[in-house]
Design a protein around this motif. Structure first.
Motif, PDB file in Angstrom:
ATOM      1  N   ALA A 279       0.841  -1.207   0.000  1.00  0.00           N
ATOM      2  CA  ALA A 279       0.000   0.000   0.000  1.00  0.00           C
ATOM      3  C   ALA A 279       0.870   1.248   0.000  1.00  0.00           C
ATOM      4  O   ALA A 279       0.553   2.236  -0.693  1.00  0.00           O
ATOM      5  N   GLY A 280       1.976   1.224   0.730  1.00  0.00           N
ATOM      6  CA  GLY A 280       2.886   2.368   0.756  1.00  0.00           C
ATOM      7  C   GLY A 280       3.509   2.641  -0.603  1.00  0.00           C
ATOM      8  O   GLY A 280       3.636   3.796  -1.024  1.00  0.00           O
ATOM      9  N   VAL A 281       3.896   1.575  -1.311  1.00  0.00           N
ATOM     10  CA  VAL A 281       4.464   1.735  -2.661  1.00  0.00           C
ATOM     11  C   VAL A 281       3.422   2.340  -3.592  1.00  0.00           C
ATOM     12  O   VAL A 281       3.710   3.275  -4.356  1.00  0.00           O
ATOM     13  N   ARG A 282       2.191   1.834  -3.524  1.00  0.00           N
ATOM     14  CA  ARG A 282       1.128   2.373  -4.380  1.00  0.00           C
ATOM     15  C   ARG A 282       0.859   3.843  -4.087  1.00  0.00           C
ATOM     16  O   ARG A 282       0.715   4.657  -4.996  1.00  0.00           O
ATOM     17  N   GLU A 283       0.800   4.199  -2.806  1.00  0.00           N
ATOM     18  CA  GLU A 283       0.544   5.591  -2.431  1.00  0.00           C
ATOM     19  C   GLU A 283       1.677   6.504  -2.887  1.00  0.00           C
ATOM     20  O   GLU A 283       1.430   7.617  -3.362  1.00  0.00           O
TER      21      GLU A 283
ATOM     22  N   PHE B  16       5.347  -1.467 -10.357  1.00  0.00           N
ATOM     23  CA  PHE B  16       5.002  -1.734  -8.958  1.00  0.00           C
ATOM     24  C   PHE B  16       5.901  -2.814  -8.362  1.00  0.00           C
ATOM     25  O   PHE B  16       6.345  -2.704  -7.222  1.00  0.00           O
ATOM     26  N   VAL B  17       6.179  -3.864  -9.144  1.00  0.00           N
ATOM     27  CA  VAL B  17       6.887  -5.029  -8.619  1.00  0.00           C
ATOM     28  C   VAL B  17       8.302  -4.670  -8.156  1.00  0.00           C
ATOM     29  O   VAL B  17       8.732  -5.090  -7.077  1.00  0.00           O
ATOM     30  N   ILE B  18       9.030  -3.900  -8.944  1.00  0.00           N
ATOM     31  CA  ILE B  18      10.433  -3.614  -8.608  1.00  0.00           C
ATOM     32  C   ILE B  18      10.554  -2.828  -7.300  1.00  0.00           C
ATOM     33  O   ILE B  18      11.283  -3.246  -6.391  1.00  0.00           O
ATOM     34  N   PRO B  19       9.814  -1.699  -7.131  1.00  0.00           N
ATOM     35  CA  PRO B  19       9.915  -1.009  -5.827  1.00  0.00           C
ATOM     36  C   PRO B  19       9.413  -1.863  -4.663  1.00  0.00           C
ATOM     37  O   PRO B  19       9.965  -1.820  -3.555  1.00  0.00           O
TER      38      PRO B  19
END
Length: 198
Positions: free
Chosen positions: A155-159, A173-176
C-alpha cells in the motif's frame, strides 16, 4: 491472520487453542470427504453457518468471510463447470467454501500468541526425532506477522507512486515492492541474529 482475530466471549473464543484446532481440522476433513451431491453440499453449508452462529460470530462476520474468498470460489466453480456437470461443480465449490470458512474460525476466534503456543506444545513430543518445536513456532510467528507488513508495504508503494503521478503498472510496482520487501527481510534477519536466533 493478525488482522482476522475478532475479540468475543462465545464458547469458541473461550475454547483452548489446541483442542479447538483439532476439532476444526476434523470438521474440515469431514466436509472435504462428503460426496459431490447437492444434498451433501447443503449439509456442509448448514454445518458452516451453524458454526459461525453458535460460535457467536454472527451473520455479518460470515458474510465478510464469504466475500473475502469470492474469487477463489469463482475460479473453482468456473474451472469445474468446464469439466463437470453443474450439480457436481456447485457441490464441490460449496464444499471448498465450507472448508475455508470452517478453517477461518480458528483465526477469527484465537489470538496468534495462543495459536503459536498450541503449535509449540503439539510439536514437543516430536523433539525426540529432531523437530525443534520452538524454531517451528518462531518460523510460523514470523510468517504470520510478515503478511500484514507486506500488505502495508504494498500500500505504501502504491501511495508513493500515486503521489508522484507515476502510472501504476505491474513492472513499475513489482520492482519497488521487491526492494522494500527485501530491505524489510534484511532488517528482520539482523534483528533475529542480534537476539541469537540462527
Amino acid at each position: 491472520m493478525l488482522t482476522l482475530y475478532r475479540p468475543g466471549t462465545g464458547w469458541l473464543h473461550r475454547a483452548p487453542a489446541g483442542p479447538k484446532a483439532a476439532v476444526l481440522l476434523v470438521l474440515v476433513v469431514a466436509v472435504t470427504l462428503l460426496p459431490s451431491t447437492l444434498a451433501a453440499a447443503s449439509v456442509a453449508a448448514l454445518v458452516t453457518t451453524a458454526s459461525y452462529l453458535i460460535g457467536g460470530l454472527g451473520w455479518r462476520v460470515l458474510g465478510r468471510q464469504v466475500v473475502s474468498v469470492r474469487w477463489v470460489i469463482v475460479i473453482t466453480l468456473g474451472a469445474q463447470l468446464v469439466f463437470l456437470t453443474p450439480e457436481v461443480a456447485v457441490a464441490n465449490s460449496t464444499r471448498v467454501l465450507a472448508a475455508i470458512l470452517i478453517a477461518g474460525l480458528l483465526v477469527l476466534t484465537t489470538r496468534v500468541a495462543d495459536l503459536l503456543d498450541a503449535v509449540e506444545r503439539g510439536l514437543r513430543p516430536f523433539e525426540r526425532i529432531g523437530v525443534d518445536a520452538e524454531r517451528v513456532a518462531l518460523v510460523l510467528a514470523v510468517s504470520i506477522t510478515t503478511i500484514p507488513v507486506l500488505v502495508r508495504l504494498a500500500a505504501g508503494v502504491r501511495e508513493a507512486q500515486k503521489a508522484r503521478g507515476v502510472r501504476v503498472g505491474v513492472a513499475g510496482f513489482v520492482i519497488p515492492f521487491l526492494v522494500v520487501s527485501l530491505k524489510h527481510a534484511d532488517e528482520l534477519g539482523e534483528a533475529l541474529t542480534a537476539r541469537g536466533v540462527r
